[in-house]
Write a protein that holds these residues in place. Structure first.
Motif, PDB file in Angstrom:
ATOM      1  N   PHE A   4       0.810  -1.229   0.000  1.00 51.99           N
ATOM      2  CA  PHE A   4       0.000   0.000   0.000  1.00 51.99           C
ATOM      3  C   PHE A   4       0.837   1.270   0.000  1.00 51.99           C
ATOM      4  N   ARG A   5       2.152   1.114   0.050  1.00 48.46           N
ATOM      5  CA  ARG A   5       2.999   2.313   0.137  1.00 48.46           C
ATOM      6  C   ARG A   5       4.150   2.257  -0.861  1.00 48.46           C
ATOM      7  N   ARG A   6       3.907   1.670  -1.992  1.00 47.02           N
ATOM      8  CA  ARG A   6       4.986   1.470  -2.964  1.00 47.02           C
ATOM      9  C   ARG A   6       5.605   2.762  -3.464  1.00 47.02           C
ATOM     10  N   LEU A   7       4.850   3.831  -3.522  1.00 45.69           N
ATOM     11  CA  LEU A   7       5.397   5.085  -4.047  1.00 45.69           C
ATOM     12  C   LEU A   7       6.009   5.966  -2.957  1.00 45.69           C
ATOM     13  N   ARG A   8       6.064   5.484  -1.743  1.00 43.78           N
ATOM     14  CA  ARG A   8       6.619   6.294  -0.654  1.00 43.78           C
ATOM     15  C   ARG A   8       8.112   6.073  -0.527  1.00 43.78           C
ATOM     16  N   PRO A   9       8.885   7.131  -0.549  1.00 47.02           N
ATOM     17  CA  PRO A   9      10.348   6.990  -0.440  1.00 47.02           C
ATOM     18  C   PRO A   9      10.785   6.254   0.827  1.00 47.02           C
ATOM     19  N   SER A  10      10.031   6.394   1.898  1.00 51.46           N
ATOM     20  CA  SER A  10      10.413   5.791   3.173  1.00 51.46           C
ATOM     21  C   SER A  10      10.425   4.268   3.124  1.00 51.46           C
ATOM     22  N   GLU A  11       9.827   3.680   2.097  1.00 49.89           N
ATOM     23  CA  GLU A  11       9.774   2.216   1.984  1.00 49.89           C
ATOM     24  C   GLU A  11      11.054   1.621   1.404  1.00 49.89           C
ATOM     25  N   TYR A  12      11.972   2.449   0.940  1.00 51.66           N
ATOM     26  CA  TYR A  12      13.128   1.958   0.183  1.00 51.66           C
ATOM     27  C   TYR A  12      14.423   2.079   0.978  1.00 51.66           C
ATOM     28  N   ASN A  13      15.212   0.987   0.919  1.00 50.44           N
ATOM     29  CA  ASN A  13      16.427   0.890   1.729  1.00 50.44           C
ATOM     30  C   ASN A  13      17.639   1.534   1.083  1.00 50.44           C
ATOM     31  N   TYR A  14      17.721   1.408  -0.255  1.00 48.16           N
ATOM     32  CA  TYR A  14      18.939   1.788  -0.937  1.00 48.16           C
ATOM     33  C   TYR A  14      18.645   2.835  -2.009  1.00 48.16           C
ATOM     34  N   TRP A  15      19.589   3.763  -2.154  1.00 49.32           N
ATOM     35  CA  TRP A  15      19.405   4.880  -3.072  1.00 49.32           C
ATOM     36  C   TRP A  15      20.657   5.130  -3.893  1.00 49.32           C
ATOM     37  N   GLY A  16      20.427   5.560  -5.128  1.00 45.18           N
ATOM     38  CA  GLY A  16      21.525   6.012  -5.948  1.00 45.18           C
ATOM     39  C   GLY A  16      21.820   7.479  -5.683  1.00 45.18           C
ATOM     40  N   GLN A  17      22.791   8.019  -6.406  1.00 44.07           N
ATOM     41  CA  GLN A  17      23.204   9.404  -6.211  1.00 44.07           C
ATOM     42  C   GLN A  17      22.335  10.392  -6.969  1.00 44.07           C
ATOM     43  N   GLY A  18      21.604   9.906  -7.929  1.00 38.82           N
ATOM     44  CA  GLY A  18      20.694  10.777  -8.671  1.00 38.82           C
ATOM     45  C   GLY A  18      21.264  11.251  -9.999  1.00 38.82           C
ATOM     46  N   THR A  19      20.345  11.594 -10.894  1.00 37.30           N
ATOM     47  CA  THR A  19      20.714  12.160 -12.187  1.00 37.30           C
ATOM     48  C   THR A  19      19.734  13.292 -12.497  1.00 37.30           C
ATOM     49  N   GLN A  20      20.257  14.404 -12.953  1.00 39.68           N
ATOM     50  CA  GLN A  20      19.435  15.600 -13.153  1.00 39.68           C
ATOM     51  C   GLN A  20      18.706  15.555 -14.487  1.00 39.68           C
ATOM     52  N   VAL A  21      17.436  15.892 -14.433  1.00 44.75           N
ATOM     53  CA  VAL A  21      16.623  16.047 -15.642  1.00 44.75           C
ATOM     54  C   VAL A  21      16.090  17.468 -15.658  1.00 44.75           C
ATOM     55  N   THR A  22      16.354  18.184 -16.737  1.00 44.27           N
ATOM     56  CA  THR A  22      15.895  19.561 -16.869  1.00 44.27           C
ATOM     57  C   THR A  22      15.113  19.698 -18.171  1.00 44.27           C
ATOM     58  N   VAL A  23      13.882  20.173 -18.049  1.00 40.79           N
ATOM     59  CA  VAL A  23      13.013  20.332 -19.216  1.00 40.79           C
ATOM     60  C   VAL A  23      12.705  21.812 -19.377  1.00 40.79           C
ATOM     61  N   SER A  24      13.070  22.352 -20.505  1.00 41.31           N
ATOM     62  CA  SER A  24      12.826  23.765 -20.766  1.00 41.31           C
ATOM     63  C   SER A  24      11.549  23.944 -21.588  1.00 41.31           C
TER      64      SER A  24
END
Length: 126
Positions: free
Chosen positions: A105-125
């Motif tokens: 019931f909480r699949r889209l909640r960040p708090s449910e996830y143990n491991y994270w990547g560093q991220g990649t930036q997306v910019t839309v003009s």
């Protein structure tokens, strides 16, 4: 040690497309939940797309339904996010995440996830 590495971000004009990749090591994407999240400046991190059960099951945030597609290649242990018809409001840092015990019931909640990547930036003009 679990490591998640995102790639594929960049700058595009509205209406354009990008494909993000998340390569996992020390973690089997086929047997756990994987997700893409995003965080814009001044906003909370939000769930965008989740995939689980080896890829037959997915869920999306309402804001991206019909435009984004999450998929995975189990042989490459990689998860993808195909983004089409991008809008300026999609601009954010995009993170890949992995969860070993994600609530149905909480699949889209960040708090449910143990491991994270560093991220990649997306910019839309506009």
């Amino acid at each position: 040690q679990v490591q998640l590495g995102e790639s594929g971000g960049g700058s595009v004009q509205a209406g354009g497309s990008l494909r993000l990749s998340c390569a996992a090591s020390g973690y089997r994407v086929s047997t756990n939940s994987m997700g893409w999240f995003r965080q814009a400046p001044g906003k909370e991190r939000e769930g965008v797309a989740i995939i689980w059960s080896g890829g037959p099951s997915t869920t999306y945030a309402d804001s991206v339904k019909g435009r984004f597609t999450i998929s995975q290649d189990n042989a490459k242990n990689t998860v993808y996010l195909q983004m089409t018809n991008l809008k300026p409001e999609d601009t954010a840092m995009y993170y890949c995440a992995a969860g070993t015990r994600v609530s149905v019931f909480r699949r889209l909640r960040p708090s449910e996830y143990n491991y994270w990547g560093q991220g990649t930036q997306v910019t839309v003009s506009p």
